[in-house]
Design a protein around this motif. Sequence first.
Motif, short mmCIF file in Angstrom:
data_model
loop_
_atom_site.label_atom_id
_atom_site.label_comp_id
_atom_site.label_asym_id
_atom_site.label_seq_id
_atom_site.Cartn_x
_atom_site.Cartn_y
_atom_site.Cartn_z
N PRO A 89 0.38 -0.91 -0.33
CA PRO A 89 -0.19 0.19 0.07
C PRO A 89 1.00 1.27 0.30
CG PRO A 89 -0.72 -1.41 1.72
CD PRO A 89 0.52 -2.24 1.08
N TYR A 90 2.21 1.11 0.58
CA TYR A 90 2.67 2.55 1.24
C TYR A 90 3.42 2.49 -0.80
CZ TYR A 90 6.97 4.94 1.30
OH TYR A 90 8.30 5.44 1.40
N LEU A 91 4.31 1.19 -1.39
CA LEU A 91 4.75 2.10 -2.21
C LEU A 91 3.60 1.87 -3.63
CD1 LEU A 91 6.90 -1.61 -2.51
CD2 LEU A 91 7.66 0.80 -1.94
N ALA A 92 2.39 1.57 -3.33
CA ALA A 92 0.62 1.92 -4.65
C ALA A 92 1.25 3.88 -4.71
CB ALA A 92 0.09 1.35 -4.75
N GLY A 93 1.17 3.84 -3.24
CA GLY A 93 1.24 5.50 -3.21
C GLY A 93 2.17 6.08 -3.35
N LEU A 94 3.03 5.35 -3.74
CA LEU A 94 4.23 6.74 -4.74
C LEU A 94 4.03 7.09 -6.05
CD1 LEU A 94 7.35 4.15 -3.32
CD2 LEU A 94 6.63 6.13 -1.99
N ASP A 95 4.91 8.09 -6.22
CA ASP A 95 4.52 9.21 -7.33
C ASP A 95 5.85 9.38 -7.58
OD1 ASP A 95 3.56 10.13 -9.80
OD2 ASP A 95 1.77 11.18 -8.44
N VAL A 96 5.91 9.71 -8.83
CA VAL A 96 7.31 10.32 -9.62
C VAL A 96 8.05 11.92 -8.21
CG1 VAL A 96 8.55 12.01 -11.17
CG2 VAL A 96 6.59 9.73 -11.98
N GLY A 97 9.15 11.32 -8.87
CA GLY A 97 9.36 12.04 -7.50
C GLY A 97 9.65 11.50 -6.17
N ASP A 98 8.85 10.50 -5.83
CA ASP A 98 8.96 10.04 -4.03
C ASP A 98 10.17 9.09 -4.26
OD1 ASP A 98 7.08 12.10 -3.78
OD2 ASP A 98 5.36 9.70 -3.92
N GLU A 99 10.67 9.06 -2.91
CA GLU A 99 11.85 8.18 -2.72
C GLU A 99 11.19 6.63 -1.91
OE1 GLU A 99 14.32 10.81 0.09
OE2 GLU A 99 14.62 11.86 -1.39
N LEU A 100 12.18 6.03 -2.22
CA LEU A 100 12.49 4.45 -1.22
C LEU A 100 12.88 3.64 -1.48
CD1 LEU A 100 10.74 2.29 -3.96
CD2 LEU A 100 12.18 4.04 -5.14
N LEU A 101 13.57 2.52 -0.32
CA LEU A 101 15.15 2.46 0.06
C LEU A 101 15.12 1.44 -0.70
CD1 LEU A 101 14.39 2.61 3.85
CD2 LEU A 101 15.87 3.38 2.28
N VAL A 102 16.27 1.19 -1.79
CA VAL A 102 16.62 -0.11 -2.40
C VAL A 102 17.64 -0.96 -1.92
CG1 VAL A 102 16.54 -1.01 -5.14
CG2 VAL A 102 15.60 1.84 -4.74
N GLN A 103 17.64 -2.39 -2.18
CA GLN A 103 19.09 -2.69 -1.96
C GLN A 103 19.36 -2.96 -2.73
OE1 GLN A 103 18.52 -7.14 -0.17
NE2 GLN A 103 19.55 -6.51 1.71
N ARG A 104 21.37 -2.64 -2.72
CA ARG A 104 22.07 -2.36 -3.88
C ARG A 104 21.93 -3.47 -4.33
NH1 ARG A 104 25.72 1.53 -5.09
NH2 ARG A 104 25.15 2.64 -2.53
N THR A 105 22.06 -4.80 -4.27
CA THR A 105 22.93 -5.93 -4.54
C THR A 105 21.57 -6.95 -4.68
OG1 THR A 105 23.04 -6.35 -2.18
CG2 THR A 105 24.83 -6.26 -3.50
N ALA A 106 21.66 -7.87 -6.00
CA ALA A 106 20.37 -8.62 -5.65
C ALA A 106 20.91 -10.22 -5.02
CB ALA A 106 20.62 -8.17 -7.66
N ALA A 107 19.94 -10.79 -5.60
CA ALA A 107 20.61 -12.47 -5.54
C ALA A 107 19.65 -12.93 -5.94
CB ALA A 107 19.32 -12.21 -3.74
N GLY A 108 18.97 -14.27 -5.84
CA GLY A 108 18.45 -15.04 -7.25
C GLY A 108 19.02 -16.07 -7.99
N PHE A 109 18.48 -16.91 -7.74
CA PHE A 109 19.18 -18.27 -8.91
C PHE A 109 18.39 -18.26 -9.99
CE2 PHE A 109 20.92 -19.12 -4.60
CZ PHE A 109 22.13 -19.14 -5.27
#
Length: 245
Positions: free
Chosen positions: A76-96
């Motif tokens: 619900p928080y991510l759905a409320g984001l608009d252009v210019g808004d900030e969020l945290l992103v993990q720098r490194t990826a994972a998964g096989f």
Amino acid sequence: MADWITGRVKARKQWSDTLFSLVVDADVELFKAGQFTKLAWHGEDKKVARAYSYVNPPGQDCEFYLVTIPEGQLTPYLAGLDVGDELLVQRTAAGFLTLDEVPSGRDLWLMATGTGVGPFVSMLAEGSCWQQFDHIVLVHGVRLGEELGYREQIAELTQDQPRFHYVPFVSRETVADAESGRITHAIADGSLEQRVGLTLTPEHSRVLLCGNPQMVRDTITELKHKGLTKHLRRKPGQILMENYW
């Protein structure tokens, strides 16, 4: 917080009432097509983080395909984001769920439900799959036609690939060019193989699954009836998967 960076929403697209995509400008490390990272928000007393696959190929703006879960702590928080808004992103990826994990074969079957199609769009855009396999089949199962996200982009990415097959499944309404019902039923009765003109066999087929856990389990059951097995590094097989919650 060492591995977390601040990203900024660059664009967003609403596919349906609950489905949306975010394009995020974030200085992440290079990843492999098919991998995921984590998105998060930081409340007063805790950080809420969830894993999401990259839809974009490596080296482009980060893009994520999301579904709003009303009772969820993050979407619900991510759905409320608009252009210019900030969020945290993990720098490194994972998964096989990546092509370098897939044993060599002739046919690559990509089977997804819902937002699970995201990592497969990344693979098609990254492009090495075209050299690795003779035929590629993308199967995408959804409830409603409007939920066939990235359909136009998939068509653009594959327009010069005659050995590519796109097979959408819509379970709750009739949609032109889409199969009705569920992916698992079409595997069981042979109609999926018939539509694309390829047979699912241990010798030629390599299958990547990404979607809700029930779909993954049921599809593995049907594929095992055709002699395919889960791929393990210590015991090579034909099926690789990612559960989407």
